[in-house]
Design a protein around this motif. Structure first.
Motif, PDB file in Angstrom:
ATOM      1  N   LEU A 151      27.805  53.114 -17.571  1.00 52.37           N
ATOM      2  CA  LEU A 151      26.471  52.629 -17.200  1.00 52.37           C
ATOM      3  C   LEU A 151      25.589  53.750 -16.669  1.00 52.37           C
ATOM      4  CD1 LEU A 151      27.441  49.314 -15.356  1.00 52.37           C
ATOM      5  CD2 LEU A 151      27.006  49.703 -17.801  1.00 52.37           C
ATOM      6  N   ASN A 152      26.176  54.891 -16.394  1.00 54.38           N
ATOM      7  CA  ASN A 152      25.436  56.007 -15.812  1.00 54.38           C
ATOM      8  C   ASN A 152      25.171  57.122 -16.809  1.00 54.38           C
ATOM      9  OD1 ASN A 152      25.500  54.724 -13.229  1.00 54.38           O
ATOM     10  ND2 ASN A 152      27.636  55.346 -13.086  1.00 54.38           N
TER      11      ASN A 152
ATOM     12  N   THR B 285      18.984  57.337 -16.906  1.00 52.40           N
ATOM     13  CA  THR B 285      20.098  56.409 -17.082  1.00 52.40           C
ATOM     14  C   THR B 285      19.522  55.105 -17.635  1.00 52.40           C
ATOM     15  OG1 THR B 285      19.832  55.472 -14.874  1.00 52.40           O
ATOM     16  CG2 THR B 285      21.299  57.399 -15.086  1.00 52.40           C
TER      17      THR B 285
ATOM     18  N   LEU C  50      19.536  52.333 -16.180  1.00 58.69           N
ATOM     19  CA  LEU C  50      18.836  51.694 -15.065  1.00 58.69           C
ATOM     20  C   LEU C  50      17.439  52.285 -14.869  1.00 58.69           C
ATOM     21  CD1 LEU C  50      18.732  49.726 -12.718  1.00 58.69           C
ATOM     22  CD2 LEU C  50      20.007  51.401 -11.340  1.00 58.69           C
TER      23      LEU C  50
ATOM     24  N   LEU D 262      22.513  45.649 -14.562  1.00 58.68           N
ATOM     25  CA  LEU D 262      23.089  46.977 -14.336  1.00 58.68           C
ATOM     26  C   LEU D 262      23.380  47.210 -12.853  1.00 58.68           C
ATOM     27  CD1 LEU D 262      20.794  48.959 -16.784  1.00 58.68           C
ATOM     28  CD2 LEU D 262      23.273  48.641 -17.032  1.00 58.68           C
TER      29      LEU D 262
ATOM     30  N   ALA E 193      26.078  50.071 -11.495  1.00 56.17           N
ATOM     31  CA  ALA E 193      25.461  51.324 -11.939  1.00 56.17           C
ATOM     32  C   ALA E 193      25.099  52.163 -10.710  1.00 56.17           C
ATOM     33  CB  ALA E 193      24.204  51.033 -12.766  1.00 56.17           C
TER      34      ALA E 193
END
Length: 195
Positions: A69-70, A79, A81, A96, A101
């Motif tokens: 997720l990163n 990212t 996010l 996320l 995240a």
């Protein structure tokens, strides 16, 4: 972001979308072997493309599959996010955040998800980031915290919003200046009350 970085980021997103539309079944691993320890297979759509498109279902599939997720996109270092914050994909951002995240990773300009969400007045995302403990003391490359990024009067920063709207408008960024002008003080107050 500088103009060339924004354009490069936009080109990257278009590239990801083009690749997504032409992907084969085994594009993620490059072979036909399956990972027997992985119960859920990651979807063909890249997590960055899914985030950009606001497809929370595909993002949730990535979360279930254990996708990183990163991971940072190579052009601007965002990212998933941070991209969700930029484009106002609240549902995706919340998924996320809830999935763990890293809230404090920086993009190439030193901005975290909180910087981006605050600057673009994504109030619900700012609240979610604060609730999960995003570090409000982090400064970006310009030396500003998230709070400082929304503390100046709107008239002094309107040109920055116009720049983003012009450069990222073709990618779907639609900024409502009246909403932003009204919401900036509210976001600043929210950050002040939580620090």
């Amino acid at each position: 972001m500088k103009a060339h970085k924004l354009l490069a980021f936009g080109m990257y997103i278009l590239f990801v979308l083009a690749v997504y539309s032409c992907e084969s079944k085994n594009s993620k691993t490059g072979n036909s072997k399956t990972n027997t320890t992985q119960k859920v297979k990651a979807p063909k759509t890249d997590i960055h493309a899914a985030t950009f498109m606001g497809n929370v279902k595909i993002v949730e599939q990535h979360i279930a599959a254990g996708t990183d997720l990163n991971s940072k996109e190579p052009i601007g270092g965002s990212t998933p996010l941070i991209t969700a914050c930029l484009f106002g994909k609240t549902e995706v951002a919340e998924a996320l955040i809830d999935a763990g995240a890293d809230l404090n990773l920086k993009n190439n300009d030193g901005s975290t998800a909180l910087h981006v969400a605050a600057f673009f007045c994504r109030t619900e995302i700012v609240k979610a980031l604060i609730a999960k403990g995003a570090d409000q003391s982090i400064k970006n490359n310009a030396g500003a915290t998230a709070l400082e990024s929304v503390s100046a009067p709107f008239v002094k920063v309107k040109g920055i919003y116009e720049f983003f709207n012009k450069e990222l408008g073709p990618l779907g960024l639609r900024l409502n200046y009246d909403r932003i002008e009204k919401t900036r003080p509210e976001v600043a107050e929210l950050l002040r009350n939580q620090s």
